[in-house]
Design a protein around this motif. Structure first.
Motif, PDB file in Angstrom:
ATOM      1  N   GLY A   1       2.244  -1.247  -0.593  1.00 24.08           N
ATOM      2  CA  GLY A   1       2.383  -2.703  -0.539  1.00 24.08           C
ATOM      3  C   GLY A   1       1.188  -3.397   0.091  1.00 24.08           C
ATOM      4  N   SER A   2       0.061  -2.712   0.136  1.00 23.07           N
ATOM      5  CA  SER A   2      -1.155  -3.282   0.706  1.00 23.07           C
ATOM      6  C   SER A   2      -1.631  -4.484  -0.106  1.00 23.07           C
ATOM      7  CB  SER A   2      -2.257  -2.216   0.702  1.00 23.07           C
ATOM      8  OG  SER A   2      -3.528  -2.795   0.887  1.00 23.07           O
ATOM      9  N   SER A   3      -2.377  -5.368   0.539  1.00 16.95           N
ATOM     10  CA  SER A   3      -2.936  -6.530  -0.152  1.00 16.95           C
ATOM     11  C   SER A   3      -3.995  -6.127  -1.176  1.00 16.95           C
ATOM     12  CB  SER A   3      -3.535  -7.508   0.858  1.00 16.95           C
ATOM     13  OG  SER A   3      -4.598  -6.885   1.557  1.00 16.95           O
ATOM     14  N   THR A   4      -4.436  -4.872  -1.166  1.00 17.92           N
ATOM     15  CA  THR A   4      -5.435  -4.405  -2.134  1.00 17.92           C
ATOM     16  C   THR A   4      -4.796  -3.962  -3.446  1.00 17.92           C
ATOM     17  OG1 THR A   4      -5.364  -2.128  -1.312  1.00 17.92           O
ATOM     18  CG2 THR A   4      -6.962  -3.620  -0.278  1.00 17.92           C
ATOM     19  N   SER A   5      -3.474  -3.978  -3.525  1.00 21.53           N
ATOM     20  CA  SER A   5      -2.756  -3.521  -4.716  1.00 21.53           C
ATOM     21  C   SER A   5      -1.692  -4.535  -5.122  1.00 21.53           C
ATOM     22  CB  SER A   5      -2.086  -2.173  -4.441  1.00 21.53           C
ATOM     23  OG  SER A   5      -3.029  -1.194  -4.110  1.00 21.53           O
TER      24      SER A   5
ATOM     25  N   PHE B   1     -10.414   8.810  -2.321  1.00 20.21           N
ATOM     26  CA  PHE B   1     -10.337   7.375  -2.538  1.00 20.21           C
ATOM     27  C   PHE B   1      -8.984   7.029  -3.142  1.00 20.21           C
ATOM     28  CE2 PHE B   1     -14.935   8.312  -3.096  1.00 20.21           C
ATOM     29  CZ  PHE B   1     -15.387   7.645  -1.974  1.00 20.21           C
ATOM     30  N   ASN B   2      -8.472   5.879  -2.790  1.00 21.40           N
ATOM     31  CA  ASN B   2      -7.188   5.447  -3.321  1.00 21.40           C
ATOM     32  C   ASN B   2      -7.188   5.378  -4.842  1.00 21.40           C
ATOM     33  OD1 ASN B   2      -6.121   5.145  -0.733  1.00 21.40           O
ATOM     34  ND2 ASN B   2      -6.892   3.064  -0.560  1.00 21.40           N
ATOM     35  N   ASP B   3      -8.300   4.951  -5.432  1.00 19.45           N
ATOM     36  CA  ASP B   3      -8.361   4.793  -6.877  1.00 19.45           C
ATOM     37  C   ASP B   3      -8.390   6.111  -7.639  1.00 19.45           C
ATOM     38  OD1 ASP B   3      -8.129   2.069  -6.823  1.00 19.45           O
ATOM     39  OD2 ASP B   3     -10.271   1.668  -7.005  1.00 19.45           O
ATOM     40  N   GLY B   4      -8.436   7.236  -6.933  1.00 19.47           N
ATOM     41  CA  GLY B   4      -8.338   8.546  -7.577  1.00 19.47           C
ATOM     42  C   GLY B   4      -6.904   9.019  -7.727  1.00 19.47           C
ATOM     43  N   SER B   5      -5.944   8.190  -7.321  1.00 23.29           N
ATOM     44  CA  SER B   5      -4.529   8.567  -7.377  1.00 23.29           C
ATOM     45  C   SER B   5      -4.055   8.777  -8.809  1.00 23.29           C
ATOM     46  CB  SER B   5      -3.651   7.463  -6.771  1.00 23.29           C
ATOM     47  OG  SER B   5      -3.905   7.287  -5.410  1.00 23.29           O
ATOM     48  N   ILE B   6      -3.089   9.664  -8.950  1.00 28.05           N
ATOM     49  CA  ILE B   6      -2.467   9.847 -10.255  1.00 28.05           C
ATOM     50  C   ILE B   6      -1.479   8.705 -10.492  1.00 28.05           C
ATOM     51  CG2 ILE B   6      -0.589  11.321  -9.435  1.00 28.05           C
ATOM     52  CD1 ILE B   6      -1.068  12.970 -12.063  1.00 28.05           C
ATOM     53  N   VAL B   7      -1.460   8.211 -11.714  1.00 28.70           N
ATOM     54  CA  VAL B   7      -0.519   7.173 -12.124  1.00 28.70           C
ATOM     55  C   VAL B   7       0.296   7.753 -13.278  1.00 28.70           C
ATOM     56  CG1 VAL B   7      -0.233   4.851 -13.078  1.00 28.70           C
ATOM     57  CG2 VAL B   7      -2.062   5.311 -11.418  1.00 28.70           C
TER      58      VAL B   7
ATOM     59  N   GLY C   1       0.823   5.643  -7.121  1.00 30.88           N
ATOM     60  CA  GLY C   1       0.015   6.218  -6.048  1.00 30.88           C
ATOM     61  C   GLY C   1      -0.564   5.139  -5.149  1.00 30.88           C
ATOM     62  N   ASP C   2      -1.841   5.261  -4.824  1.00 30.62           N
ATOM     63  CA  ASP C   2      -2.519   4.301  -3.950  1.00 30.62           C
ATOM     64  C   ASP C   2      -3.565   3.482  -4.697  1.00 30.62           C
ATOM     65  OD1 ASP C   2      -1.100   4.885  -1.673  1.00 30.62           O
ATOM     66  OD2 ASP C   2      -2.633   6.149  -0.778  1.00 30.62           O
ATOM     67  N   ILE C   3      -3.419   3.346  -6.013  1.00 31.61           N
ATOM     68  CA  ILE C   3      -4.442   2.601  -6.762  1.00 31.61           C
ATOM     69  C   ILE C   3      -4.570   1.171  -6.241  1.00 31.61           C
ATOM     70  CG2 ILE C   3      -4.246   3.990  -8.854  1.00 31.61           C
ATOM     71  CD1 ILE C   3      -2.683   1.550 -10.080  1.00 31.61           C
TER      72      ILE C   3
END
Length: 162
Positions: free
Chosen positions: A92-96, A43-49, A63-65
């Protein structure tokens, strides 16, 4: 090859006597299992920040958060998120890159890592417009090419990689 690995989670700080510090802001315990392995990496929200601080320059790598994690980071870290450079979340997705998150980070410069003509239509025009409205200069890898951040005692600059 023997490559050393280290499992990290939110709260881990890596530093050096060479004037840099690396803060792990995410994933938190919700995303890291008891074995220390992230079980939500699909999942994108598992990305490291990571927040990298070098002298007076800071770089936030997201990441992809998506927005849910952005909100959580804003609640936990508040003004600590402020960074000189932001690597935009999820290409740059609209989800982030929500307006609230960008207002906390307040980057002078944002890098959007995205492939030209990708099938997802990234980056979102709304996200790029939002970044411009908030006063950040944007470097898109699909049109400007790969780049890296060169940090010097007097500041930073974005350098074209090729």
């Amino acid at each position: 090859l023997k490559i050393m690995t280290r499992t990290v989670e939110a709260g881990t700080i890596l530093d050096s006597s060479r004037n840099y510090r690396l803060y792990v802001l995410h994933p938190n315990r919700r995303y890291v299992g008891k074995s220390g392995v992230s079980y939500r990496t699909r999942f994108n929200d598992g990305s490291i920040v990571l927040k990298v601080c070098i002298g007076g320059t800071s770089i936030l790598l997201t990441g992809d958060i998506e927005r849910r994690v952005e909100r959580g980071l804003a609640d936990i870290y508040g003004d600590f998120l402020e960074s000189s450079v932001l690597k935009a979340g999820h290409h740059g997705s609209s989800t982030s890159s929500s307006e609230e998150f960008l207002e906390k980070v307040r980057p002078k410069f944002t890098i959007v890592s995205v492939g030209a003509g990708n099938k997802f239509g990234h980056p979102s025009r709304d996200v790029i417009d939002r970044m411009h409205r908030l006063g950040t200069e944007v470097w898109r890898t699909d049109s400007l090419g790969a780049a890296y951040v060169r940090v010097r005692p007097d500041g930073f600059r974005i350098v074209r990689w090729r």
